[in-house]
Design a protein around this motif. Sequence first.
Motif, PDB file in Angstrom:
ATOM      1  N   PHE A  96       0.848  -1.190   0.000  1.00  0.00           N
ATOM      2  CA  PHE A  96       0.000   0.000   0.000  1.00  0.00           C
ATOM      3  C   PHE A  96       0.889   1.248   0.000  1.00  0.00           C
ATOM      4  O   PHE A  96       1.805   1.380   0.805  1.00  0.00           O
ATOM      5  CB  PHE A  96      -0.908  -0.065   1.243  1.00  0.00           C
ATOM      6  CG  PHE A  96      -1.210   1.254   1.855  1.00  0.00           C
ATOM      7  CD1 PHE A  96      -2.147   2.105   1.274  1.00  0.00           C
ATOM      8  CD2 PHE A  96      -0.573   1.659   3.019  1.00  0.00           C
ATOM      9  CE1 PHE A  96      -2.428   3.332   1.855  1.00  0.00           C
ATOM     10  CE2 PHE A  96      -0.848   2.871   3.598  1.00  0.00           C
ATOM     11  CZ  PHE A  96      -1.779   3.717   3.013  1.00  0.00           C
ATOM     12  N   CYS A  97       0.641   2.166  -0.946  1.00  0.00           N
ATOM     13  CA  CYS A  97       1.458   3.379  -1.045  1.00  0.00           C
ATOM     14  C   CYS A  97       0.882   4.467  -0.145  1.00  0.00           C
ATOM     15  O   CYS A  97      -0.277   4.855  -0.301  1.00  0.00           O
ATOM     16  CB  CYS A  97       1.502   3.875  -2.489  1.00  0.00           C
ATOM     17  SG  CYS A  97       2.301   5.484  -2.612  1.00  0.00           S
ATOM     18  N   GLY A  98       1.719   4.951   0.772  1.00  0.00           N
ATOM     19  CA  GLY A  98       1.258   6.004   1.686  1.00  0.00           C
ATOM     20  C   GLY A  98       1.978   7.319   1.456  1.00  0.00           C
ATOM     21  O   GLY A  98       1.925   8.220   2.291  1.00  0.00           O
ATOM     22  N   THR A  99       2.671   7.439   0.332  1.00  0.00           N
ATOM     23  CA  THR A  99       3.432   8.669   0.063  1.00  0.00           C
ATOM     24  C   THR A  99       2.487   9.808  -0.343  1.00  0.00           C
ATOM     25  O   THR A  99       1.337   9.576  -0.721  1.00  0.00           O
ATOM     26  CB  THR A  99       4.498   8.383  -1.013  1.00  0.00           C
ATOM     27  OG1 THR A  99       5.267   7.257  -0.585  1.00  0.00           O
ATOM     28  CG2 THR A  99       5.440   9.555  -1.205  1.00  0.00           C
ATOM     29  N   THR A 100       2.997  11.036  -0.264  1.00  0.00           N
ATOM     30  CA  THR A 100       2.169  12.248  -0.322  1.00  0.00           C
ATOM     31  C   THR A 100       1.063  12.272  -1.389  1.00  0.00           C
ATOM     32  O   THR A 100      -0.100  12.491  -1.040  1.00  0.00           O
ATOM     33  CB  THR A 100       3.083  13.488  -0.473  1.00  0.00           C
ATOM     34  OG1 THR A 100       4.119  13.375   0.491  1.00  0.00           O
ATOM     35  CG2 THR A 100       2.310  14.765  -0.239  1.00  0.00           C
ATOM     36  N   PRO A 101       1.363  12.070  -2.693  1.00  0.00           N
ATOM     37  CA  PRO A 101       0.266  12.146  -3.669  1.00  0.00           C
ATOM     38  C   PRO A 101      -0.869  11.169  -3.361  1.00  0.00           C
ATOM     39  O   PRO A 101      -2.043  11.520  -3.470  1.00  0.00           O
ATOM     40  CB  PRO A 101       0.950  11.820  -4.999  1.00  0.00           C
ATOM     41  CG  PRO A 101       2.365  12.232  -4.790  1.00  0.00           C
ATOM     42  CD  PRO A 101       2.671  11.897  -3.367  1.00  0.00           C
ATOM     43  N   CYS A 102      -0.511   9.945  -2.966  1.00  0.00           N
ATOM     44  CA  CYS A 102      -1.560   8.979  -2.630  1.00  0.00           C
ATOM     45  C   CYS A 102      -2.277   9.395  -1.348  1.00  0.00           C
ATOM     46  O   CYS A 102      -3.500   9.274  -1.236  1.00  0.00           O
ATOM     47  CB  CYS A 102      -0.963   7.577  -2.483  1.00  0.00           C
ATOM     48  SG  CYS A 102      -0.613   6.797  -4.071  1.00  0.00           S
ATOM     49  N   TRP A 103      -1.505   9.927  -0.403  1.00  0.00           N
ATOM     50  CA  TRP A 103      -2.107  10.350   0.868  1.00  0.00           C
ATOM     51  C   TRP A 103      -3.095  11.495   0.630  1.00  0.00           C
ATOM     52  O   TRP A 103      -4.194  11.519   1.178  1.00  0.00           O
ATOM     53  CB  TRP A 103      -0.977  10.777   1.820  1.00  0.00           C
ATOM     54  CG  TRP A 103      -1.464  11.309   3.127  1.00  0.00           C
ATOM     55  CD1 TRP A 103      -2.025  10.597   4.147  1.00  0.00           C
ATOM     56  CD2 TRP A 103      -1.455  12.675   3.539  1.00  0.00           C
ATOM     57  NE1 TRP A 103      -2.360  11.425   5.177  1.00  0.00           N
ATOM     58  CE2 TRP A 103      -2.016  12.718   4.836  1.00  0.00           C
ATOM     59  CE3 TRP A 103      -1.020  13.851   2.956  1.00  0.00           C
ATOM     60  CZ2 TRP A 103      -2.158  13.905   5.541  1.00  0.00           C
ATOM     61  CZ3 TRP A 103      -1.152  15.032   3.663  1.00  0.00           C
ATOM     62  CH2 TRP A 103      -1.721  15.052   4.942  1.00  0.00           C
ATOM     63  N   GLU A 136       6.857   3.043   0.104  1.00  0.00           N
ATOM     64  CA  GLU A 136       6.983   4.390  -0.471  1.00  0.00           C
ATOM     65  C   GLU A 136       6.471   4.377  -1.911  1.00  0.00           C
ATOM     66  O   GLU A 136       6.165   3.315  -2.468  1.00  0.00           O
ATOM     67  CB  GLU A 136       8.450   4.838  -0.433  1.00  0.00           C
ATOM     68  CG  GLU A 136       9.031   4.959   0.973  1.00  0.00           C
ATOM     69  CD  GLU A 136       8.303   5.986   1.831  1.00  0.00           C
ATOM     70  OE1 GLU A 136       7.790   6.977   1.268  1.00  0.00           O
ATOM     71  OE2 GLU A 136       8.220   5.786   3.055  1.00  0.00           O
ATOM     72  N   CYS A 137       6.419   5.544  -2.502  1.00  0.00           N
ATOM     73  CA  CYS A 137       5.858   5.755  -3.846  1.00  0.00           C
ATOM     74  C   CYS A 137       6.188   4.623  -4.819  1.00  0.00           C
ATOM     75  O   CYS A 137       7.334   4.222  -4.976  1.00  0.00           O
ATOM     76  CB  CYS A 137       6.398   7.068  -4.410  1.00  0.00           C
ATOM     77  SG  CYS A 137       5.857   7.389  -6.089  1.00  0.00           S
ATOM     78  N   LEU A 138       5.171   4.123  -5.472  1.00  0.00           N
ATOM     79  CA  LEU A 138       5.353   3.036  -6.439  1.00  0.00           C
ATOM     80  C   LEU A 138       5.343   3.558  -7.869  1.00  0.00           C
ATOM     81  O   LEU A 138       5.276   2.787  -8.823  1.00  0.00           O
ATOM     82  CB  LEU A 138       4.261   1.976  -6.242  1.00  0.00           C
ATOM     83  CG  LEU A 138       4.436   1.138  -4.965  1.00  0.00           C
ATOM     84  CD1 LEU A 138       3.172   0.346  -4.662  1.00  0.00           C
ATOM     85  CD2 LEU A 138       5.615   0.189  -5.085  1.00  0.00           C
ATOM     86  N   GLY A 139       5.384   4.866  -8.007  1.00  0.00           N
ATOM     87  CA  GLY A 139       5.550   5.454  -9.339  1.00  0.00           C
ATOM     88  C   GLY A 139       4.269   5.540 -10.144  1.00  0.00           C
ATOM     89  O   GLY A 139       4.328   5.675 -11.364  1.00  0.00           O
ATOM     90  N   ALA A 140       3.131   5.446  -9.493  1.00  0.00           N
ATOM     91  CA  ALA A 140       1.867   5.561 -10.231  1.00  0.00           C
ATOM     92  C   ALA A 140       1.043   6.700  -9.638  1.00  0.00           C
ATOM     93  O   ALA A 140      -0.186   6.637  -9.579  1.00  0.00           O
ATOM     94  CB  ALA A 140       1.099   4.251 -10.170  1.00  0.00           C
ATOM     95  N   CYS A 141       1.730   7.755  -9.224  1.00  0.00           N
ATOM     96  CA  CYS A 141       1.089   8.844  -8.473  1.00  0.00           C
ATOM     97  C   CYS A 141      -0.083   9.473  -9.218  1.00  0.00           C
ATOM     98  O   CYS A 141      -1.031   9.942  -8.598  1.00  0.00           O
ATOM     99  CB  CYS A 141       2.109   9.923  -8.149  1.00  0.00           C
ATOM    100  SG  CYS A 141       3.756   9.310  -7.873  1.00  0.00           S
ATOM    101  N   VAL A 142       0.004   9.521 -10.561  1.00  0.00           N
ATOM    102  CA  VAL A 142      -1.071  10.173 -11.308  1.00  0.00           C
ATOM    103  C   VAL A 142      -2.391   9.418 -11.142  1.00  0.00           C
ATOM    104  O   VAL A 142      -3.465   9.975 -11.347  1.00  0.00           O
ATOM    105  CB  VAL A 142      -0.667  10.313 -12.802  1.00  0.00           C
ATOM    106  CG1 VAL A 142      -0.750   8.987 -13.516  1.00  0.00           C
ATOM    107  CG2 VAL A 142      -1.516  11.350 -13.507  1.00  0.00           C
ATOM    108  N   PRO A 145      -5.177   7.214  -5.222  1.00  0.00           N
ATOM    109  CA  PRO A 145      -4.323   6.296  -4.467  1.00  0.00           C
ATOM    110  C   PRO A 145      -4.284   4.915  -5.129  1.00  0.00           C
ATOM    111  O   PRO A 145      -5.190   4.558  -5.865  1.00  0.00           O
ATOM    112  CB  PRO A 145      -5.009   6.234  -3.104  1.00  0.00           C
ATOM    113  CG  PRO A 145      -6.446   6.449  -3.400  1.00  0.00           C
ATOM    114  CD  PRO A 145      -6.501   7.365  -4.591  1.00  0.00           C
ATOM    115  N   MET A 146      -3.236   4.177  -4.826  1.00  0.00           N
ATOM    116  CA  MET A 146      -3.069   2.892  -5.498  1.00  0.00           C
ATOM    117  C   MET A 146      -2.405   1.877  -4.570  1.00  0.00           C
ATOM    118  O   MET A 146      -1.827   2.239  -3.551  1.00  0.00           O
ATOM    119  CB  MET A 146      -2.237   3.071  -6.776  1.00  0.00           C
ATOM    120  CG  MET A 146      -0.873   3.677  -6.602  1.00  0.00           C
ATOM    121  SD  MET A 146       0.401   2.528  -6.042  1.00  0.00           S
ATOM    122  CE  MET A 146       0.494   1.418  -7.430  1.00  0.00           C
ATOM    123  N   VAL A 147      -2.510   0.612  -4.944  1.00  0.00           N
ATOM    124  CA  VAL A 147      -1.797  -0.454  -4.231  1.00  0.00           C
ATOM    125  C   VAL A 147      -1.199  -1.389  -5.278  1.00  0.00           C
ATOM    126  O   VAL A 147      -1.652  -1.420  -6.430  1.00  0.00           O
ATOM    127  CB  VAL A 147      -2.728  -1.281  -3.302  1.00  0.00           C
ATOM    128  CG1 VAL A 147      -3.340  -0.420  -2.214  1.00  0.00           C
ATOM    129  CG2 VAL A 147      -3.795  -2.015  -4.104  1.00  0.00           C
TER     130      VAL A 147
END
Length: 369
Positions: A96-103, A136-142, A145-147
Amino acid sequence: MSARHLAKEQPESFEFNADFAALAQKRIAMYPEGKQASAIVPLLWFAQKQHDNWIPEAALRHIGDMLDMAYIRVLEVVTFYTMFNLAPVGKHFVQFCGTTPCWLNGSDKIKNACKSVIGDENIITEDGEFSWLEVECLGACVNAPMVQINDDYYEDLDEDSFKQLLADLKAGNPTKIGPQTDRENSAPLGGNTTLIDNTLYDGSMVGDYKSVLKQIEKAEAEAAKAAAVEAKIKAKEEAKAIKTEAKAETKTEEKPKATPKPKAAATPKAKAAPKAKKTAESATDRVETKPEMLTEARGGKADDLKKISGVGPKIESILHELGVYHFDQVASWDADQIAWVDSRLKFKGRIDREDWIAQAKKFVEEGDK
Ligand code: FES
């Protein structure tokens, strides 16, 4: 980011099976002799694939031996990348990505869903179906949120769609990989908002494009022609300027700098004629003899030869090239040596005509430099 520790319970040993061993050897062979350690990441990945999606310590040692690497170096690599699991994970392993854009796009709700549906982080459900880890960020910020679940990305999630996804996985239902909305990959939400006018692409805005192409070609040809004419005029002007400059330089060199002051009363003109005649006659009998030259000015400082009337900057530089830097050198030349120097100057006869020898002697006597 969670701490990266090896699992407490470890298998006794690890070896690649035949398929992964062959893949590993193929990878290692891609690197030059002595650089086999570069294959570490793919080998770790193969070990994880073979061993239920996690890498035991025995595999780290096995890979270290294969690549001739210190075990601590292998550990450094494997603990750096969260793609490598160091302990058993569920059948459906949720990263699970919890980095800023996803957050900013509501990942807290996804995290809460992980906790409520699966349980605590890094704990496998009793049925072995799920475990989850915050990364951390999985590179799909656009598409936040994503997993990531095993090898697949699930994007544009909300709490409901994520819970439904977990339910489908548990039930063995097919799932939709990628955006969980009607969005196409990373295209704008709700569809394109720009460049949507078909006339931009069907050529109708241009009209008769062939005639437009012809106009463009014509304009380009005219521009090229104008540029060629301009270049020709410029070249002519430059040639003219060079010619004028050369003429001006020649005139400057021919003009004596100063008329040497006679020491005594002026010699009657009637007497000067025979002397000039004598000089002209003797010049034809001379045998060119090279005077003694210097490779550089004595003490690193040349005399100002331009003080000699008839020596301009250009002639001075020629004299320097020949090895003449000082008045006493000029003063010492005899007729044959004058002939040698004279033949190397642009304006022959000047040394006699301007009486450089007498001028140089005077400068030597006066200690001029
Ligand atoms: S921040 Fe979540 S994928 Fe980049």
